[in-house]
Design a protein around this motif. Sequence first.
Motif, short mmCIF file in Angstrom:
data_model
loop_
_atom_site.label_atom_id
_atom_site.label_comp_id
_atom_site.label_asym_id
_atom_site.label_seq_id
_atom_site.Cartn_x
_atom_site.Cartn_y
_atom_site.Cartn_z
N LEU A 1 0.84 -1.20 0.00
CA LEU A 1 0.00 0.00 0.00
C LEU A 1 0.88 1.25 0.00
O LEU A 1 2.00 1.24 0.49
CB LEU A 1 -0.91 0.01 1.23
N ALA B 1 -7.22 1.91 5.59
CA ALA B 1 -6.68 0.54 5.67
C ALA B 1 -6.28 0.23 7.11
O ALA B 1 -5.68 1.08 7.80
CB ALA B 1 -5.46 0.39 4.76
N TRP C 1 -0.43 -3.47 6.25
CA TRP C 1 0.95 -3.11 5.94
C TRP C 1 1.89 -4.09 6.62
O TRP C 1 1.62 -4.55 7.74
CB TRP C 1 1.29 -1.72 6.46
#
Length: 570
Positions: free
Chosen positions: A327, A397, A402
């Motif tokens: 991302l 998110a 991540w």
Amino acid sequence: MTKSAKGQQQPLVAAALSRTRGAFTGVAFVSAVTNLLMLTGPLFMLQIYDRVLSSRSVPTLVALTALVAGLYLFLGVLEIIRARVLTRIGQRVDRELSGPAFDAGLNLPLKTRNSEAAAHPMRDLDRIRQFMAGQGPVAICDLPWLPIYLAIIFLFHPWLGWLGTAGAAILIVITLINEYSLRKPVERLAAMTRTRNAFAEAGRRNAEVLRAMGMGSRYRQRFETTDAPYQAIQARVGDMTGSFSAGTKVFRLGLQSAVLALGAWLAIMQAITPGVMIAASILTARALAPIEAAIGQWRHFVACRQAYRRLGEMLGHGLAADPDMVLPRPGERLDVENIAVAAPGDKHALIQDLRFSLKAGDALGVIGPSGSGKSTLARALVGIWPAMRGSIRLDGATLDQWAPEALGPAIGYLPQGVELFDGTVAENIARFDPDADPQAIVAAAERAGVHELILQFPDGYDTRIGEYGAILSAGQRQRIGLARALFGQPFLIVLDEPNANLDAEGEKALSEAIAAARADRAILVVIAHRPSALANVDQVLVMQGGRQAAIGPRDEVLRRTTIRPVPATA
């Protein structure tokens, strides 16, 4: 195989060991040759008694002696090769697993708070490596030759063979009893070793407090209460191991003498020759030697097996697969949605029902009494403690989308207890990034207001600060920790009691750093007891009993609390 983290990582240890299978095959082959060469002594003795002495042939004696010397020299070379190969096997396993084991050791305290956290995977890896590089595998490779030696003794005479077989059976029974008796004591010894080491390490970390307040003797007394059962179980395991080893040795020597006595009687009866008598005695001792070695190594074998199991579990428990999707770096907003957070390994929520949203450039101050969950919130915001319920999102998110290494540069975190690492000041500020731009390091230090202070150190930014930043004062550690949190201009900056050890100059620098970070469109969350840390926040969250008591504009919320508002600085 399941798709869980544990299911994926558990085979990691087995896979590393399986890749050494070819080397172990070579060790087994070398062991086969060495065991064949072990027949040199008995056969030499057989020839001496039955041929040399009867013929009185000196040339035969010289030839046999030269041949035996060459065979023994070759045996010595093979023993050296086998020992070196085993050492390399241990090193290879260590190389393949040391990285994952180290990562698991870092992640394990974030996953659990039970005693297993003290069982560092690196120590278990050391146990596996030491066993594989020691005499344990040698004993295992030698054990299959037991029936071959017994078969040769049977060829000498059936009665000698049956006596040797009976002795081997008794030793195998002793080995099984040894396994059953030692399994639980060795497990208890390993657990108590972890507890004892953790207690001693806690005392080492707090040596200054123990000395200053005269607590050393009382802490030692508490250590002795922990040490006493450890010494008792260690003595028990040592006594059991020593007893089994001594009993095995005495039994083997007695059996060897019994074979010699039986052989002498058979020689008197002219059923065998004197050479066969001596050879059978030596072969019996050699046949039983692997069992005796296995019993002597059994404690290490049990410890290695337990370490193997724990390491597999901890690698699976401590590691998780990183997301495949990369991302972009967050830069817009932070959303906290009805989260509940508990300590690792605990089901009791320390904070719950927290919800707020911050956009780029916002700064939130978090206040509340001790134990209200402020530090828990800080850990949750930076992804250290995951939420039990609800979610924390950056730009929509959740944090687990991540990889930690990918999200880390966007996060700045100053914990309540600042820990620096052995290295230079520059390395600590740069988060040990070997490719860090020196200008970025200086910029972070300037933002934290610690640049001029660093230049006064003996070697400036290259000054080594020692373990835990030992050469620095608490205020200096906190300001360098702030520079580390600001390095790389992170998007989300969480500061837990950032002014706890600061003087007036440090507090001014902190306030200016917060203002500068807001100007760069970072989101700041500042947890504080002292109102001066709230000078440059625009919102305040009040926590009480792990819940959100109030949230809103700074001046409005502070007006309803006992904390007086502080004017913002430019």
